[in-house]
Design a protein around this motif. Structure first.
Motif, PDB file in Angstrom:
ATOM      1  N   ALA A  47       0.810  -1.218   0.000  1.00 46.45           N
ATOM      2  CA  ALA A  47       0.000   0.000   0.000  1.00 46.45           C
ATOM      3  C   ALA A  47       0.842   1.268   0.000  1.00 46.45           C
ATOM      4  CB  ALA A  47      -0.941  -0.003   1.208  1.00 46.45           C
ATOM      5  N   VAL A  48       1.992   1.209   0.645  1.00 46.42           N
ATOM      6  CA  VAL A  48       2.810   2.432   0.773  1.00 46.42           C
ATOM      7  C   VAL A  48       3.872   2.539  -0.317  1.00 46.42           C
ATOM      8  CG1 VAL A  48       2.453   2.487   3.263  1.00 46.42           C
ATOM      9  CG2 VAL A  48       4.472   1.329   2.340  1.00 46.42           C
ATOM     10  N   ALA A  49       4.030   1.495  -1.145  1.00 49.37           N
ATOM     11  CA  ALA A  49       5.060   1.511  -2.189  1.00 49.37           C
ATOM     12  C   ALA A  49       4.568   2.276  -3.405  1.00 49.37           C
ATOM     13  CB  ALA A  49       5.443   0.094  -2.583  1.00 49.37           C
ATOM     14  N   ALA A  50       5.500   2.998  -4.051  1.00 47.93           N
ATOM     15  CA  ALA A  50       5.133   3.771  -5.243  1.00 47.93           C
ATOM     16  C   ALA A  50       4.978   2.876  -6.462  1.00 47.93           C
ATOM     17  CB  ALA A  50       6.185   4.845  -5.514  1.00 47.93           C
ATOM     18  N   SER A  51       5.606   1.703  -6.448  1.00 49.48           N
ATOM     19  CA  SER A  51       5.541   0.790  -7.592  1.00 49.48           C
ATOM     20  C   SER A  51       5.939  -0.607  -7.124  1.00 49.48           C
ATOM     21  CB  SER A  51       6.494   1.260  -8.700  1.00 49.48           C
ATOM     22  OG  SER A  51       7.839   1.162  -8.248  1.00 49.48           O
ATOM     23  N   VAL A  52       5.791  -1.571  -8.011  1.00 44.64           N
ATOM     24  CA  VAL A  52       6.229  -2.931  -7.684  1.00 44.64           C
ATOM     25  C   VAL A  52       7.732  -2.940  -7.418  1.00 44.64           C
ATOM     26  CG1 VAL A  52       6.568  -5.242  -8.647  1.00 44.64           C
ATOM     27  CG2 VAL A  52       4.378  -4.082  -8.942  1.00 44.64           C
ATOM     28  N   GLU A  53       8.474  -2.219  -8.252  1.00 50.94           N
ATOM     29  CA  GLU A  53       9.933  -2.194  -8.106  1.00 50.94           C
ATOM     30  C   GLU A  53      10.355  -1.543  -6.788  1.00 50.94           C
ATOM     31  OE1 GLU A  53       8.240  -1.070 -10.717  1.00 50.94           O
ATOM     32  OE2 GLU A  53       8.607  -2.736 -12.096  1.00 50.94           O
ATOM     33  N   ALA A  54       9.588  -0.559  -6.348  1.00 52.24           N
ATOM     34  CA  ALA A  54       9.943   0.167  -5.129  1.00 52.24           C
ATOM     35  C   ALA A  54       9.441  -0.519  -3.867  1.00 52.24           C
ATOM     36  CB  ALA A  54       9.379   1.587  -5.201  1.00 52.24           C
ATOM     37  N   THR A  55       8.782  -1.650  -4.016  1.00 51.34           N
ATOM     38  CA  THR A  55       8.227  -2.357  -2.852  1.00 51.34           C
ATOM     39  C   THR A  55       9.341  -2.991  -2.029  1.00 51.34           C
ATOM     40  OG1 THR A  55       6.222  -2.850  -4.138  1.00 51.34           O
ATOM     41  CG2 THR A  55       6.609  -4.161  -2.154  1.00 51.34           C
ATOM     42  N   ASP A  56       9.166  -2.988  -0.715  1.00 56.07           N
ATOM     43  CA  ASP A  56      10.171  -3.557   0.186  1.00 56.07           C
ATOM     44  C   ASP A  56       9.990  -5.080   0.232  1.00 56.07           C
ATOM     45  OD1 ASP A  56      11.934  -4.240   2.160  1.00 56.07           O
ATOM     46  OD2 ASP A  56      11.251  -2.743   3.609  1.00 56.07           O
ATOM     47  N   TRP A  57      10.484  -5.758  -0.829  1.00 53.06           N
ATOM     48  CA  TRP A  57      10.291  -7.209  -0.932  1.00 53.06           C
ATOM     49  C   TRP A  57      11.069  -7.967   0.142  1.00 53.06           C
ATOM     50  CZ3 TRP A  57       6.332  -8.894  -3.488  1.00 53.06           C
ATOM     51  CH2 TRP A  57       5.825  -8.144  -4.550  1.00 53.06           C
ATOM     52  N   ASP A  58      12.212  -7.437   0.572  1.00 54.14           N
ATOM     53  CA  ASP A  58      12.964  -8.119   1.633  1.00 54.14           C
ATOM     54  C   ASP A  58      12.130  -8.207   2.911  1.00 54.14           C
ATOM     55  OD1 ASP A  58      15.248  -8.606   0.109  1.00 54.14           O
ATOM     56  OD2 ASP A  58      16.075  -6.612   0.526  1.00 54.14           O
ATOM     57  N   ARG A  59      11.449  -7.108   3.230  1.00 55.27           N
ATOM     58  CA  ARG A  59      10.595  -7.139   4.442  1.00 55.27           C
ATOM     59  C   ARG A  59       9.419  -8.096   4.244  1.00 55.27           C
ATOM     60  NH1 ARG A  59       6.297  -3.692   6.969  1.00 55.27           N
ATOM     61  NH2 ARG A  59       6.428  -4.240   9.190  1.00 55.27           N
ATOM     62  N   ILE A  60       8.879  -8.126   3.035  1.00 55.75           N
ATOM     63  CA  ILE A  60       7.756  -9.028   2.777  1.00 55.75           C
ATOM     64  C   ILE A  60       8.198 -10.488   2.929  1.00 55.75           C
ATOM     65  CG2 ILE A  60       6.194  -9.857   0.965  1.00 55.75           C
ATOM     66  CD1 ILE A  60       5.928  -7.001  -0.010  1.00 55.75           C
ATOM     67  N   VAL A  61       9.408 -10.799   2.477  1.00 53.88           N
ATOM     68  CA  VAL A  61       9.926 -12.169   2.655  1.00 53.88           C
ATOM     69  C   VAL A  61       9.982 -12.515   4.139  1.00 53.88           C
ATOM     70  CG1 VAL A  61      11.957 -13.635   2.419  1.00 53.88           C
ATOM     71  CG2 VAL A  61      11.211 -12.229   0.489  1.00 53.88           C
ATOM     72  N   VAL A 104       6.849 -16.216  -4.241  1.00 49.84           N
ATOM     73  CA  VAL A 104       6.701 -15.035  -5.104  1.00 49.84           C
ATOM     74  C   VAL A 104       7.542 -13.884  -4.562  1.00 49.84           C
ATOM     75  CG1 VAL A 104       5.088 -13.303  -5.962  1.00 49.84           C
ATOM     76  CG2 VAL A 104       4.408 -15.714  -5.890  1.00 49.84           C
ATOM     77  N   ALA A 105       7.457 -13.676  -3.241  1.00 52.25           N
ATOM     78  CA  ALA A 105       8.229 -12.584  -2.632  1.00 52.25           C
ATOM     79  C   ALA A 105       9.726 -12.821  -2.786  1.00 52.25           C
ATOM     80  CB  ALA A 105       7.852 -12.457  -1.151  1.00 52.25           C
ATOM     81  N   VAL A 106      10.163 -14.064  -2.604  1.00 50.07           N
ATOM     82  CA  VAL A 106      11.579 -14.392  -2.766  1.00 50.07           C
ATOM     83  C   VAL A 106      12.017 -14.138  -4.206  1.00 50.07           C
ATOM     84  CG1 VAL A 106      13.220 -16.320  -2.814  1.00 50.07           C
ATOM     85  CG2 VAL A 106      11.695 -16.032  -0.852  1.00 50.07           C
TER      86      VAL A 106
END
Length: 428
Positions: free
Chosen positions: A316-330, A351-353
Motif C-alpha cells: 500500500a505504501v510503495a510507489a511501484s512494484v519495483e519500489a516495494t520492500d520485498w525483503d521485508r515481505i519475505v 513469489v516474494a523471494v
C-alpha cells in the motif's frame, strides 16, 4: 422516513438492525433458533404493513415489538411454558405493534431494546453463529443470515448454490445448536479467545470470497466484501482489546483499498504491477494502517491476520512494484509460515523471494511444493510456476503450466488473464 412504499425502508432497516433485533429476541426468549424465526416473521409482517400503513416512527422498535408478540404466541403454543407466557403478556400492552409505539415495560422488567446491551447481543450472536459444533460452511451461512441479515436467496447467489441447499444448511445448523444446547451468551473469558478464532475465520472466509470469487463471472463481489468489512468493524468496536481483531480489520481494509484498480473499464482483472496506484482508496489505506497500529499497540504481537496486514501495508505504501520492500515481505511471510504454515503461505513466500532474489530462488520453493503434491486442485501453483518459468525463459515448460492453470481455474476473469499469458508465449 419518506419512502412511498415502505418496502425500501424495510430493506434498509433490516440491513442495519437485523443482528440487533435477532440478538435482542434471543436474549429475550433464550432460544437462538426461535429468535431467528421470530425476526423473520416480523420482517414478513413489515413487508405487508409498512407499504399499507406507512413506516412507523421507530422501525426497529416496531419489528422488535412484533417479534415479541410472535414469541408470546409461540410460548402460548407451548403448554409447558405457560408461566413465562403470562409474565411476558403482562409486559406488552395491546396495539403497540400496529402503531409502532414503544412497548410498555413493567416495573422491574428487563428492557428488550436496551442500548447498553445491544453490543453484547450482537457479539453473542456472532459467537453462537460461529460455534465450533458447526461446520465452516454452516458457520458462514448462519453468520450471513443472522448477523448480516442476508436472505437465503442472497446467500445462495453469493456462493452459487441452490437456495434449497442454503436453507437446508441453515436449518441443520440451528437444529445442531439446539441439540448441543448452545446458550445464547458471550463465552466466558477463558473460552472466548479459542472461539474468537472461529469468528474471525468466518469473517475472513466471507471477505476472501468477495475479494477473489472462487467461481462465476465476477472476480470481485463487492457486496460480500463490504459485509465482511462491516462485521470486522463491528468486532473491532466490540472487542477493542484483541489484537487479532484489529489485525483482521487492517487486512481487510488494506486489501479492499486496491479494489478500485483491480478491474479495467471492461471488468477484466488488472495485475498488481499494472494497476494505477493513484486509484487505490487512500482513506481505506489510512483506516487499515490505523487498525494495524492499534493491533501492534496492544503489545501482544501480530497474529496471522496482522502479519498479512503488514504485508498488505508494504504494497500500500510503495510507489511501484519495483519500489516495494520485498525483503521485508519475505521476512513477514517467513514469520507467517511459522505461525500459520500452509502451502498458500509458502507459495506467496516463493513469489516474494523471486522479487527480492530473482526467479530461480522462487522457483526452487515452488518446485518443492510441486514435489510434495501441494494444492493439487488449485490453479495457484501452476500459475506461479508458469510466471517464474517465463521470467527464466523456459517458455515450453511455462506453456504447460499455464495450460494446467487454465484447466483448474473456475473464475472467468482470472481464466481470461491466464489465457492472455498463454497466448503471449505463443509469440516467443
Amino acid at each position: 422516513m419518506t419512502d412511498p412504499t415502505g418496502r425500501d425502508a424495510v430493506a434498509a432497516v433490516w440491513r442495519i438492525e437485523s443482528a440487533r433485533i435477532v440478538g435482542a429476541l434471543a436474549r429475550y426468549t433464550g432460544d437462538f433458533a426461535l429468535a431467528e424465526d421470530l425476526a423473520q416473521e416480523a420482517l414478513a409482517e413489515a413487508l405487508v404493513a409498512w407499504p399499507r400503513e406507512g413506516v412507523p416512527r421507530n422501525p426497529a422498535g416496531w419489528l422488535l415489538t412484533v417479534g415479541r408478540r410472535r414469541a408470546i404466541d409461540a410460548f402460548r403454543r407451548r403448554a409447558v411454558r405457560d408461566d413465562r407466557y403470562r409474565a411476558l403478556a403482562h409486559e406488552l400492552g395491546e396495539g403497540t405493534a400496529a402503531t409502532g409505539a414503544p412497548p410498555a415495560e413493567s416495573a422491574g422488567a428487563e428492557p428488550l431494546w436496551d442500548p447498553d446491551r445491544i453490543d453484547d447481543d450482537v457479539l453473542a450472536l456472532m459467537f453462537v453463529a460461529c460455534h465450533p459444533v458447526l461446520s465452516r460452511p454452516a458457520r458462514v451461512a448462519l453468520t450471513l443470515r443472522v448477523v448480516g441479515g442476508l436472505s437465503s436467496d442472497e446467500i445462495a447467489r453469493v456462493f452459487l448454490e441452490p437456495t434449497a441447499t442454503v436453507q437446508a444448511r441453515i436449518t441443520r445448523a440451528k437444529k445442531t445448536l439446539a441439540a448441543a444446547r448452545v446458550p445464547f451468551a458471550i463465552p466466558p473469558a477463558d473460552e472466548r479467545l479459542g472461539r474468537l478464532s472461529a469468528v474471525l475465520n468466518v469473517v475472513y472466509v466471507i471477505f476472501t470470497e468477495g475479494s477473489s470469487a472462487s467461481a462465476g463471472p465476477e472476480l470481485i463481489r463487492l457486496d460480500l466484501a463490504a459485509e465482511a468489512l462491516r462485521l470486522a468493524r463491528v468486532l473491532a468496536r466490540l472487542m477493542p482489546g484483541e489484537p487479532e481483531v484489529h489485525g483482521l480489520l487492517a487486512l481487510l481494509e488494506l486489501t479492499a483499498a486496491r479494489f478500485p484498480a483491480r478491474l479495467d473499464a471492461s471488468g477484466r482483472p488488472v495485475l498488481l504491477e499494472q494497476q494505477n496506484r493513484m486509484r487505490w482508496d487512500r482513506a481505506a489505506i489510512g483506516r487499515g494502517r490505523a487498525a494495524l497500529e492499534q493491533a501492534a499497540r496492544l503489545g501482544r504481537g501480530l497474529g496471522a491476520y496482522g502479519l498479512q496486514a503488514a504485508i498488505a501495508e508494504c504494497h500500500a505504501v510503495a510507489a511501484s512494484v519495483e519500489a516495494t520492500d520485498w525483503d521485508r515481505i519475505v521476512l513477514l511471510y517467513e514469520a507467517l509460515g511459522r505461525l500459520a504454515p500452509s502451502p498458500v503461505v509458502e507459495l506467496n513466500r516463493a513469489v516474494a523471494v523471486s522479487m527480492a532474489q530473482g526467479p530461480a530462488a522462487g522457483l526452487s520453493i515452488v518446485d518443492e511444493l510441486k514435489s510434495a503434491a501441494a494444492l493439487p486442485n488449485s490453479a495457484l501453483l501452476p500459475t506461479v510456476r508458469g510466471e517464474l518459468l517465463t521470467r527464466l525463459g523456459r517458455v515450453g515448460e511455462a506453456r504447460d503450466e499455464f495450460d494446467t492453470a487454465i484447466a483448474l481455474c473456475h473464475n472467468a476473469g482470472e481464466r481470461s488473464v491466464l489465457e492472455g499469458k498463454r497466448r503471449a508465449l505463443e509469440q516467443d
